[in-house]
Design a protein around this motif. Structure first.
Motif, PDB file in Angstrom:
ATOM      1  N   VAL A 155      30.144  32.235  23.316  1.00 50.47           N
ATOM      2  CA  VAL A 155      29.389  31.316  24.011  1.00 50.47           C
ATOM      3  C   VAL A 155      30.410  30.000  24.521  1.00 50.47           C
ATOM      4  O   VAL A 155      30.334  29.431  25.571  1.00 50.47           O
ATOM      5  N   HIS A 156      31.242  29.636  23.247  1.00 53.91           N
ATOM      6  CA  HIS A 156      32.262  28.609  23.643  1.00 53.91           C
ATOM      7  C   HIS A 156      32.987  28.808  24.849  1.00 53.91           C
ATOM      8  O   HIS A 156      33.074  28.042  25.801  1.00 53.91           O
ATOM      9  N   GLY A 157      33.615  30.073  24.979  1.00 53.09           N
ATOM     10  CA  GLY A 157      34.304  30.286  26.344  1.00 53.09           C
ATOM     11  C   GLY A 157      33.546  30.381  27.329  1.00 53.09           C
ATOM     12  O   GLY A 157      33.910  29.640  28.647  1.00 53.09           O
ATOM     13  N   LEU A 158      32.287  30.882  27.504  1.00 52.52           N
ATOM     14  CA  LEU A 158      31.475  30.915  28.744  1.00 52.52           C
ATOM     15  C   LEU A 158      31.116  29.221  29.069  1.00 52.52           C
ATOM     16  O   LEU A 158      31.306  29.069  30.209  1.00 52.52           O
ATOM     17  N   VAL A 159      30.859  28.392  28.156  1.00 54.25           N
ATOM     18  CA  VAL A 159      30.469  26.987  28.314  1.00 54.25           C
ATOM     19  C   VAL A 159      31.787  26.489  28.929  1.00 54.25           C
ATOM     20  O   VAL A 159      31.888  25.767  29.985  1.00 54.25           O
ATOM     21  N   GLY A 160      32.987  26.938  28.381  1.00 55.99           N
ATOM     22  CA  GLY A 160      34.414  26.220  28.874  1.00 55.99           C
ATOM     23  C   GLY A 160      34.641  26.923  30.379  1.00 55.99           C
ATOM     24  O   GLY A 160      35.043  25.917  31.152  1.00 55.99           O
ATOM     25  N   ILE A 161      33.984  28.201  30.695  1.00 50.44           N
ATOM     26  CA  ILE A 161      34.327  28.475  31.974  1.00 50.44           C
ATOM     27  C   ILE A 161      33.111  27.731  33.130  1.00 50.44           C
ATOM     28  O   ILE A 161      33.436  27.108  34.139  1.00 50.44           O
ATOM     29  N   MET A 162      32.077  27.505  32.623  1.00 48.72           N
ATOM     30  CA  MET A 162      31.197  26.748  33.426  1.00 48.72           C
ATOM     31  C   MET A 162      31.711  25.179  33.601  1.00 48.72           C
ATOM     32  O   MET A 162      31.503  24.489  34.694  1.00 48.72           O
ATOM     33  N   ALA A 163      32.108  24.691  32.433  1.00 50.57           N
ATOM     34  CA  ALA A 163      32.720  23.189  32.538  1.00 50.57           C
ATOM     35  C   ALA A 163      33.786  23.269  33.800  1.00 50.57           C
ATOM     36  O   ALA A 163      34.041  22.063  34.446  1.00 50.57           O
ATOM     37  N   ASP A 164      34.921  24.262  33.488  1.00 53.84           N
ATOM     38  CA  ASP A 164      35.932  24.361  34.494  1.00 53.84           C
ATOM     39  C   ASP A 164      35.375  24.417  35.866  1.00 53.84           C
ATOM     40  O   ASP A 164      35.963  23.886  36.856  1.00 53.84           O
ATOM     41  N   LYS A 165      34.401  25.270  36.105  1.00 57.73           N
ATOM     42  CA  LYS A 165      33.569  25.313  37.437  1.00 57.73           C
ATOM     43  C   LYS A 165      33.246  24.015  37.924  1.00 57.73           C
ATOM     44  O   LYS A 165      33.470  23.595  39.191  1.00 57.73           O
ATOM     45  N   LEU A 166      32.442  23.302  37.004  1.00 57.38           N
ATOM     46  CA  LEU A 166      31.847  21.923  37.508  1.00 57.38           C
ATOM     47  C   LEU A 166      33.288  20.888  37.981  1.00 57.38           C
ATOM     48  O   LEU A 166      32.835  20.116  38.824  1.00 57.38           O
ATOM     49  N   ALA A 167      34.282  20.975  37.071  1.00 52.04           N
ATOM     50  CA  ALA A 167      35.510  20.195  37.309  1.00 52.04           C
ATOM     51  C   ALA A 167      36.006  20.495  38.779  1.00 52.04           C
ATOM     52  O   ALA A 167      36.373  19.399  39.297  1.00 52.04           O
ATOM     53  N   GLN A 168      36.130  21.739  38.888  1.00 47.06           N
ATOM     54  CA  GLN A 168      36.469  22.313  40.280  1.00 47.06           C
ATOM     55  C   GLN A 168      35.790  22.139  41.607  1.00 47.06           C
ATOM     56  O   GLN A 168      36.374  21.770  42.593  1.00 47.06           O
ATOM     57  N   ASP A 169      34.663  22.142  41.403  1.00 47.43           N
ATOM     58  CA  ASP A 169      33.687  22.410  42.475  1.00 47.43           C
ATOM     59  C   ASP A 169      32.216  21.453  42.102  1.00 47.43           C
ATOM     60  O   ASP A 169      31.795  21.635  41.410  1.00 47.43           O
ATOM     61  N   HIS A 170      32.200  20.486  43.270  1.00 46.59           N
ATOM     62  CA  HIS A 170      30.953  19.359  42.972  1.00 46.59           C
ATOM     63  C   HIS A 170      29.811  20.093  43.108  1.00 46.59           C
ATOM     64  O   HIS A 170      28.485  19.640  42.841  1.00 46.59           O
ATOM     65  N   HIS A 171      29.937  21.390  43.874  1.00 47.73           N
ATOM     66  CA  HIS A 171      28.464  21.880  44.244  1.00 47.73           C
ATOM     67  C   HIS A 171      28.767  23.506  43.619  1.00 47.73           C
ATOM     68  O   HIS A 171      28.051  24.435  44.097  1.00 47.73           O
ATOM     69  N   ALA A 172      29.199  23.511  42.252  1.00 47.15           N
ATOM     70  CA  ALA A 172      29.395  25.046  41.487  1.00 47.15           C
ATOM     71  C   ALA A 172      27.953  25.621  41.249  1.00 47.15           C
ATOM     72  O   ALA A 172      26.936  24.892  41.238  1.00 47.15           O
TER      73      ALA A 172
END
Length: 191
Positions: free
Chosen positions: A155-172
């Motif tokens: 789960v920690h890894g998946l949340v990290g991936i979601m955080a990275d997506k948010l950081a890269q794309d404002h409309h993730a």
């Protein structure tokens, strides 16, 4: 009721109001200005003293964590969704979190990538891991040899991936990310 009990209840309500005001002000400030906001700004926006913020939270990082926990408390995990529609427990647990993170994307983008992000990320992970545990318990779906620590790590890894997506794309599209990743987890569990 004794006088001391009445005063104690009034103090408890005052503390609750102070904490709620600080948490709401933090979410609003961070969403609009980023995670660099300071305790003085948070206190002013909440209408309380800086001392009250420190007395109730201890540190800026704890303010961010508690504000995040307060937001996450609004994320419902559907009680029968997993059993009723046969969804994978990973998707059932993470989809509400993804929708929530999309709804408050400016806030999460700031707190999951800025200073103090570790405590905030732990709050999100704890919430999602609890949802996963509940989904698995309803389904009777705890893989042989798997532990809650294993699930939390994933789960920690998946949340990290979601955080990275948010950081890269404002409309993730975090819900799509969850569908793809939970599908891969399900396929890996079968294979």
């Amino acid at each position: 009721m004794s006088h001391d009990v009445v005063i104690g209840e009034q103090m408890d309500r005052r503390i609750e109001r102070t904490r709620a005001a600080v948490e709401a002000a933090t979410v609003e400030l961070v969403a609009s200005r980023g995670s660099q906001v300071g305790m003085t700004e948070i206190a002013a926006a909440a209408g309380v003293s800086r001392k009250a913020v420190y007395e109730n939270f201890g540190s800026r990082e704890q303010v961010l964590r508690c504000a995040t926990q307060s937001l996450l408390a609004r994320v419902p995990f559907p009680a029968q969704a997993v059993a009723a529609d046969g969804r994978d427990p990973w998707e059932a647990a993470l989809m509400p979190v993804a929708r929530h993170m999309e709804q408050f994307s400016d806030y999460y983008r700031a707190v999951l990538t800025g200073p103090g992000c570790f405590l905030v990320r732990d709050a999100v992970v704890d919430h999602a891991a609890t949802g996963l545990r509940n989904a698995r318990a309803r389904n009777g779906d705890l893989p042989v040899g798997a532990t809650q620590k294993d699930d939390r790590f994933i789960v920690h890894g998946l949340v990290g991936i979601m955080a990275d997506k948010l950081a890269q794309d404002h409309h993730a599209d975090l819900q799509r990310v969850v569908r793809v990743l939970s599908g891969r987890l399900a396929a890996a569990a079968v294979g």
